[in-house]
Design a protein around this motif. Structure first.
Motif, short mmCIF file in Angstrom:
data_model
loop_
_atom_site.label_atom_id
_atom_site.label_comp_id
_atom_site.label_asym_id
_atom_site.label_seq_id
_atom_site.Cartn_x
_atom_site.Cartn_y
_atom_site.Cartn_z
N ASN A 43 0.86 -1.17 0.00
CA ASN A 43 0.00 0.00 0.00
C ASN A 43 0.90 1.22 0.00
N VAL A 44 0.41 2.32 -0.53
CA VAL A 44 1.20 3.56 -0.59
C VAL A 44 0.36 4.69 0.00
N THR A 45 0.97 5.48 0.88
CA THR A 45 0.26 6.60 1.47
C THR A 45 1.10 7.87 1.37
N ILE A 46 0.61 8.94 1.99
CA ILE A 46 1.24 10.26 1.94
C ILE A 46 2.71 10.17 2.34
N PRO A 47 3.62 10.80 1.59
CA PRO A 47 3.37 11.69 0.44
C PRO A 47 3.75 11.04 -0.91
N TYR A 48 3.69 9.71 -0.99
CA TYR A 48 4.30 9.01 -2.12
C TYR A 48 3.32 8.50 -3.18
N LYS A 49 2.04 8.86 -3.08
CA LYS A 49 1.06 8.32 -4.02
C LYS A 49 1.33 8.75 -5.47
N GLU A 50 1.91 9.92 -5.62
CA GLU A 50 2.30 10.39 -6.95
C GLU A 50 3.79 10.16 -7.21
N GLN A 51 4.60 10.35 -6.17
CA GLN A 51 6.05 10.22 -6.35
C GLN A 51 6.49 8.81 -6.73
N LEU A 84 5.18 6.86 -8.92
CA LEU A 84 4.87 6.51 -10.32
C LEU A 84 6.10 6.18 -11.17
N PRO A 85 7.19 6.94 -11.11
CA PRO A 85 8.35 6.62 -11.96
C PRO A 85 9.01 5.29 -11.64
N PHE A 86 8.73 4.71 -10.49
CA PHE A 86 9.37 3.45 -10.09
C PHE A 86 8.56 2.22 -10.53
N LEU A 87 7.42 2.44 -11.17
CA LEU A 87 6.53 1.34 -11.54
C LEU A 87 6.74 0.93 -12.99
N SER A 88 6.44 -0.33 -13.27
CA SER A 88 6.53 -0.84 -14.64
C SER A 88 5.35 -0.37 -15.47
N GLU A 89 4.19 -0.29 -14.85
CA GLU A 89 2.98 0.16 -15.54
C GLU A 89 1.94 0.55 -14.50
N VAL A 90 0.88 1.21 -14.97
CA VAL A 90 -0.22 1.57 -14.08
C VAL A 90 -1.51 1.01 -14.64
N ALA A 91 -2.36 0.53 -13.76
CA ALA A 91 -3.67 0.04 -14.15
C ALA A 91 -4.58 1.23 -14.46
N SER A 92 -5.74 0.95 -15.03
CA SER A 92 -6.64 2.02 -15.47
C SER A 92 -7.09 2.91 -14.31
N THR A 93 -7.28 2.32 -13.12
CA THR A 93 -7.71 3.14 -11.99
C THR A 93 -6.66 4.19 -11.64
N ALA A 94 -5.41 3.78 -11.59
CA ALA A 94 -4.32 4.71 -11.26
C ALA A 94 -4.12 5.72 -12.38
N ALA A 95 -4.32 5.29 -13.62
CA ALA A 95 -4.18 6.20 -14.74
C ALA A 95 -5.26 7.29 -14.69
N ARG A 96 -6.48 6.90 -14.34
CA ARG A 96 -7.57 7.88 -14.23
C ARG A 96 -7.28 8.90 -13.14
N VAL A 97 -6.77 8.43 -12.02
CA VAL A 97 -6.57 9.30 -10.87
C VAL A 97 -5.26 10.07 -10.96
N GLY A 98 -4.22 9.43 -11.50
CA GLY A 98 -2.90 10.05 -11.52
C GLY A 98 -2.16 9.86 -10.21
N ALA A 99 -2.58 8.85 -9.46
CA ALA A 99 -1.94 8.55 -8.17
C ALA A 99 -2.14 7.07 -7.87
#
Length: 245
Positions: A59-67, A69-84
């Motif tokens: 799980n990821v919480t404050i303040p890293y929900k956006e930070q 992103l660059p460490f991930l291989s891909e994002v699912a549609s939910t994360a893409a919609r939200v941007g976090a």
């Protein structure tokens, strides 16, 4: 052993470890463990992953929900919609996939809080990763809103912009800031609370403490209030569905 955990900077307030430890116990998953990982910066994530080869989900919480992103291989549609991202899936092929379950958790909790046929608008306090999930959920529910923050971007509002008329026109107020989280429970967002009425609905994403200063000030003026505990449980169950599949 299968290891899971919560990634954040300060995790004194978190119930996630208790929640998942109890869940693993109830499911008799004796080889599953949930840990708290406090990192001073997100740049330490690769070293954390290397030191914990048994990690199967985060799980990821404050303040890293956006930070994160660059460490991930891909994002699912939910994360893409939200941007976090608030959930990381560890795929069998080594990919790290970001998801957002805050969206579903908040949307369903809010749906049960508001009266049927609610047609009001909302003010979202805060503009971080949690706020972004709230924005998408409100759009899904067709509730108009303004984002309020100290340093708004684009068309947002500042706290100084909050007038009696704005409060009259926005009957739903959502605290998506960390202000009031344990142990700093005396804090609250700097809004003009005197403009609240019995027609207002205050939703605080914070769940520790169960009654925040934001909620107490609203209750004193007759507003309906709800904390983030149900949202926490709903998003955690969605995370577990991702991890166990």
């Amino acid at each position: 052993m299968s290891e899971f955990g919560l990634l954040g900077r300060s995790l004194k307030h978190s119930f996630s470890q208790t929640y998942f430890t109890q869940k693993f116990y109830s499911l008799n998953l004796t080889e599953h463990h949930y840990e708290l990982f406090e990192l001073p910066t997100i740049d330490e994530l690769p070293a954390l992953l290397a030191a914990h080869p048994d990690l199967r989900g985060l799980n990821v919480t404050i303040p890293y929900k956006e930070q994160v992103l660059p460490f991930l291989s891909e994002v699912a549609s939910t994360a893409a919609r939200v941007g976090a991202v608030n959930v990381i899936e560890f795929a069998e092929d080594g990919r790290l996939i970001g998801h957002n379950t805050d969206l579903a958790g908040f949307r369903e909790s809010l749906r049960g809080f508001l009266p049927v046929g609610f047609t009001g608008r909302a003010l979202i306090l805060g503009s971080g990763g949690a706020s972004k999930a709230v924005e998408v959920a409100l759009r899904d529910l067709e509730i108009g809103y303004w984002v309020v923050s100290r340093n708004p971007l684009g068309a947002g509002l500042t706290y100084a912009d909050l007038t009696p008329q704005l409060f009259q026109d926005h009957l739903l107020i959502i605290n998506a800031t960390p202000l009031g989280t344990y142990p700093d429970t005396e804090q609250c967002p700097p809004i003009p609370y005197e403009h609240l009425t019995s027609q207002h609905y205050l939703f605080d994403l914070i769940y520790n403490p169960s009654e925040t200063e934001f909620m107490r000030r609203g209750q004193a003026l007759g507003a309906q209030t709800k904390n983030g505990f149900e949202m926490l449980c709903l998003q955690a169950e969605e995370a577990w569905k991702i991890w166990e599949r």
